[in-house]
Scaffold this motif. Structure first.
Motif, PDB file in Angstrom:
ATOM      1  N   ALA A   1      19.182  34.618 -28.605  1.00 36.48           N
ATOM      2  CA  ALA A   1      17.859  34.485 -29.277  1.00 36.48           C
ATOM      3  C   ALA A   1      16.967  35.735 -29.150  1.00 36.48           C
ATOM      4  N   ASP A   2      16.884  36.608 -29.817  1.00 37.32           N
ATOM      5  CA  ASP A   2      16.093  37.674 -29.509  1.00 37.32           C
ATOM      6  C   ASP A   2      14.773  37.469 -29.127  1.00 37.32           C
ATOM      7  N   GLY A   3      14.575  37.947 -27.821  1.00 36.94           N
ATOM      8  CA  GLY A   3      13.101  37.660 -27.180  1.00 36.94           C
ATOM      9  C   GLY A   3      13.093  36.397 -26.650  1.00 36.94           C
ATOM     10  N   GLN A   4      13.882  35.797 -26.619  1.00 30.99           N
ATOM     11  CA  GLN A   4      13.784  34.525 -25.869  1.00 30.99           C
ATOM     12  C   GLN A   4      14.941  34.312 -24.632  1.00 30.99           C
ATOM     13  N   THR A   5      16.333  34.654 -25.078  1.00 31.77           N
ATOM     14  CA  THR A   5      17.276  34.347 -24.205  1.00 31.77           C
ATOM     15  C   THR A   5      17.626  35.683 -23.597  1.00 31.77           C
ATOM     16  N   GLY A   6      17.145  36.734 -24.249  1.00 31.89           N
ATOM     17  CA  GLY A   6      17.365  38.214 -24.072  1.00 31.89           C
ATOM     18  C   GLY A   6      17.195  39.121 -25.242  1.00 31.89           C
ATOM     19  N   PHE A   7      17.689  40.262 -25.225  1.00 29.62           N
ATOM     20  CA  PHE A   7      17.249  41.223 -26.407  1.00 29.62           C
ATOM     21  C   PHE A   7      18.492  41.552 -27.148  1.00 29.62           C
ATOM     22  N   SER A   8      18.271  41.481 -28.369  1.00 30.18           N
ATOM     23  CA  SER A   8      19.432  42.027 -29.391  1.00 30.18           C
ATOM     24  C   SER A   8      19.145  43.346 -29.967  1.00 30.18           C
ATOM     25  N   VAL A   9      20.025  44.468 -29.866  1.00 30.81           N
ATOM     26  CA  VAL A   9      19.477  45.545 -30.023  1.00 30.81           C
ATOM     27  C   VAL A   9      20.407  46.237 -30.978  1.00 30.81           C
ATOM     28  N   PRO A  10      20.029  47.202 -31.971  1.00 30.56           N
ATOM     29  CA  PRO A  10      21.095  47.740 -33.001  1.00 30.56           C
ATOM     30  C   PRO A  10      22.099  48.451 -31.908  1.00 30.56           C
ATOM     31  N   PRO A  11      23.352  48.213 -32.591  1.00 30.78           N
ATOM     32  CA  PRO A  11      24.700  48.582 -31.770  1.00 30.78           C
ATOM     33  C   PRO A  11      24.790  50.247 -31.896  1.00 30.78           C
ATOM     34  N   ASN A  12      25.411  50.833 -30.798  1.00 33.32           N
ATOM     35  CA  ASN A  12      25.651  52.197 -30.923  1.00 33.32           C
ATOM     36  C   ASN A  12      24.437  53.326 -30.887  1.00 33.32           C
TER      37      ASN A  12
ATOM     38  N   SER B   1      14.555  48.970 -20.120  1.00 33.42           N
ATOM     39  CA  SER B   1      13.220  49.144 -19.421  1.00 33.42           C
ATOM     40  C   SER B   1      12.179  48.000 -19.410  1.00 33.42           C
ATOM     41  N   LEU B   2      12.090  47.420 -20.544  1.00 30.19           N
ATOM     42  CA  LEU B   2      11.065  46.342 -20.559  1.00 30.19           C
ATOM     43  C   LEU B   2      11.458  45.177 -19.749  1.00 30.19           C
ATOM     44  N   LEU B   3      12.761  44.749 -19.650  1.00 29.74           N
ATOM     45  CA  LEU B   3      12.998  43.743 -18.931  1.00 29.74           C
ATOM     46  C   LEU B   3      12.944  44.016 -17.356  1.00 29.74           C
ATOM     47  N   LEU B   4      13.466  45.310 -17.089  1.00 29.68           N
ATOM     48  CA  LEU B   4      13.309  45.580 -15.640  1.00 29.68           C
ATOM     49  C   LEU B   4      11.987  45.448 -15.071  1.00 29.68           C
ATOM     50  N   GLN B   5      10.892  45.755 -15.794  1.00 25.23           N
ATOM     51  CA  GLN B   5       9.585  45.972 -15.414  1.00 25.23           C
ATOM     52  C   GLN B   5       8.852  44.599 -15.677  1.00 25.23           C
ATOM     53  N   ASN B   6       9.480  43.669 -15.971  1.00 27.78           N
ATOM     54  CA  ASN B   6       8.941  42.328 -16.373  1.00 27.78           C
ATOM     55  C   ASN B   6       9.390  41.095 -15.726  1.00 27.78           C
ATOM     56  N   GLN B   7       9.190  40.741 -14.638  1.00 28.31           N
ATOM     57  CA  GLN B   7       9.730  39.816 -13.592  1.00 28.31           C
ATOM     58  C   GLN B   7       9.562  38.420 -14.452  1.00 28.31           C
ATOM     59  N   LYS B   8       8.475  38.239 -14.744  1.00 28.47           N
ATOM     60  CA  LYS B   8       8.221  36.739 -15.246  1.00 28.47           C
ATOM     61  C   LYS B   8       8.961  36.555 -16.526  1.00 28.47           C
ATOM     62  N   LEU B   9       8.894  37.935 -17.351  1.00 31.42           N
ATOM     63  CA  LEU B   9       9.768  37.520 -18.649  1.00 31.42           C
ATOM     64  C   LEU B   9      11.236  37.535 -18.301  1.00 31.42           C
ATOM     65  N   ARG B  10      11.792  38.040 -17.417  1.00 32.63           N
ATOM     66  CA  ARG B  10      13.120  37.733 -16.837  1.00 32.63           C
ATOM     67  C   ARG B  10      13.342  36.463 -16.432  1.00 32.63           C
ATOM     68  N   PHE B  11      12.616  36.067 -15.649  1.00 27.16           N
ATOM     69  CA  PHE B  11      12.671  34.551 -15.216  1.00 27.16           C
ATOM     70  C   PHE B  11      12.639  33.418 -16.334  1.00 27.16           C
ATOM     71  N   GLU B  12      11.795  33.814 -17.284  1.00 27.10           N
ATOM     72  CA  GLU B  12      11.685  32.655 -18.315  1.00 27.10           C
ATOM     73  C   GLU B  12      12.845  32.819 -19.230  1.00 27.10           C
ATOM     74  N   MET B  13      13.072  34.083 -19.666  1.00 31.74           N
ATOM     75  CA  MET B  13      14.587  34.383 -20.416  1.00 31.74           C
ATOM     76  C   MET B  13      15.852  33.651 -19.791  1.00 31.74           C
ATOM     77  N   GLY B  14      15.942  33.901 -18.526  1.00 34.43           N
ATOM     78  CA  GLY B  14      16.915  33.427 -17.763  1.00 34.43           C
ATOM     79  C   GLY B  14      17.058  31.992 -17.823  1.00 34.43           C
ATOM     80  N   ARG B  15      15.829  31.195 -17.861  1.00 42.17           N
ATOM     81  CA  ARG B  15      15.842  29.812 -17.877  1.00 42.17           C
ATOM     82  C   ARG B  15      16.362  29.481 -19.202  1.00 42.17           C
TER      83      ARG B  15
END
Ligand code: UDP
Length: 407
Positions: free
Chosen positions: A347-358, A368-382
């Motif tokens: 679920a894009d923006g909720q459980t991770g990010f969906s990006v266009p292929p190739n 980059s966005l995820l590496l820099q935002n620990q809170k977001l990573r934690f929430e998405m991980g849950r």
């Protein structure tokens, strides 16, 4: 369970469900066949999995768990063969399965075939044994060609798939997307298709505290990990990940003196893809930050998934994407291409990010966005863990048995 479903023959001709995973042709299909059989066995259904004998040292029968056996069937020379090399030996394989069934006086209520090679064997066995045949394709030649330009799949495969679509009793597809491809590219009738996603073993794949996970796999507590797991098949587009990593500025930041490491799991020794990707990492001047670990036993993967900041799946196509599901079950968010099964898992923006292929840029941006935002990573991980629980095998297996019983 209905009393009429006692015993099933599973066909997995070209690859063995107990082979080491992450090799050229050992991945999601092997895991699916192994787990499906184990879950059916737990429900009291007897399962024989027939696979081509690749080594003279393999025992004829190997017990996989309660009610489940893997039967190694001789056909053609020992050793690993490509699907097209196996094709001429299918009649021998079929004859030897029938011989085994007669010698051991086994009886089956249904056949479930995996991949087109097994499907062709299934068509013969179905007429000899007079029982229904369920087909799961895992990948389809015409779909692979569409998503990997320049690739030409053998006409023998495409013709076999077309024949199977017409002649099997039921097609078990993983996603609505696959059902669409079967309908639009192969002319399959939607009435013949049942869509049931694969399950995940949530006892094996569960979150491990980061410190223990890092201890277990021997990486320093402060080292941060970005992870890829899978076969190194060209369709996985690991080169896109390498170039995205090389332009992700946050991936080069020193965090407490520790650089972020991109860890690639999968790829057997001698695999030309491994050489190709290592060379690319050198050319991109990131070899010092990329570790190629080769194949890893699935039992150790939960520690890698749990230790990782995020898992990346840059494929140009995935019929489902078990790695995504396993990572989610371990509570680690995903950055993945928006293709095939990955579109329903993430679920894009909720459980991770969906990006266009190739494409390198959107992938680099999401990493980059995820590496820099620990809170977001934690929430998405849950959220990812919660989403993965819907695919726990005990929720999936009754649907598969119900599908078998309609036949
Ligand atoms: N896998 C593994 N060890 C490895 C590489 C992969 O156990 O070194 C397993 C992984 O856990 C997953 C499967 O192989 O269950 C890959 O499945 P996926 O559906 O992601 O990819 P496919 O192989 O079907 O393209």
């Amino acid at each position: 369970m209905m009393p009429d479903l006692k015993s099933i023959a599973i066909l997995s001709v070209h690859t063995c469900p107990v082979a080491a995973l992450g090799g050229k042709k050992t991945g999601g299909m092997n895991v699916y066949v192994r787990d499906l059989a184990r879950e059916l066995g737990r429900k009291g259904i007897k399962v024989d999995i027939f696979t081509r004998c690749e080594s003279l040292d393999s025992p004829e029968i190997r017990r996989l768990g309660p009610n489940v056996n893997v039967i190694h069937i001789p056909s053609g020379p020992a050793g690993t063969l490509t699907p097209m090399e196996i094709f001429p030996y299918l009649p021998e394989f079929t004859a030897n399965v029938i011989k085994y069934q007669r010698q051991h006086r086994t009886q089956y209520d249904l056949i479930h075939a995996h991949y087109w090679l097994s499907g062709l064997v299934g068509l013969k066995l179905k007429t000899v044994w007079k029982i229904p045949l369920v087909q799961t394709f895992h990948t389809l030649g015409l779909v692979k060609q569409r998503f990997l330009p320049g690739l030409t799949e053998p006409p023998t495969r495409i013709n076999a798939e077309k024949q199977l679509v017409r002649r099997v009793d039921r097609i078990l597809a993983f996603t609505a997307d696959e059902a669409d491809h079967l309908q639009n590219l192969y002319g399959a009738s939607l009435k013949k298709i049942t869509v049931i996603p694969p399950g995940v073993d949530i006892k094996r794949f569960r979150p491990v505290p980061v410190k223990s996970a890092k201890d277990k796999i021997g990486i320093p507590p402060k080292q941060r990990l970005v992870l890829f797991v899978g076969r190194l098949d060209p369709i996985k587009r690991v080169e896109i990940l390498l170039s995205a990593f090389s332009v992700t500025k946050s991936a080069f930041k020193q965090i407490d003196g520790q650089m972020i490491k991109l860890t690639i799991i999968g790829g057997e020794s001698g695999d030309e893809n491994l050489g190709r990707l290592k060379l690319l990492a050198e050319n991109l001047k990131i070899s010092g930050r990329v570790k190629f670990l080769g194949q890893r036993d699935q039992k150790i993967l939960p520690f890698y998934y749990s230790a990782a900041e995020l898992v990346i799946i840059p494929s140009s196509y995935e019929s489902f994407g078990l790695v995504a599901l396993e990572s989610m079950a371990c509570g680690t968010p995903i950055v993945a291409s928006k293709v095939g099964g990955l579109t329903i898992l993430i679920a894009d923006g909720q459980t991770g990010f969906s990006v266009p292929p190739n494409q390198t840029k959107p992938l680099a941006k999401a990493i980059s966005l995820l590496l820099q935002n620990q809170k977001l990573r934690f929430e998405m991980g849950r959220a990812a863990r919660r989403a993965a629980l819907k695919y726990a095998w005990p929720k999936i297996i009754p649907r598969i048995i119900a599908c078998y019983q309609t036949l």
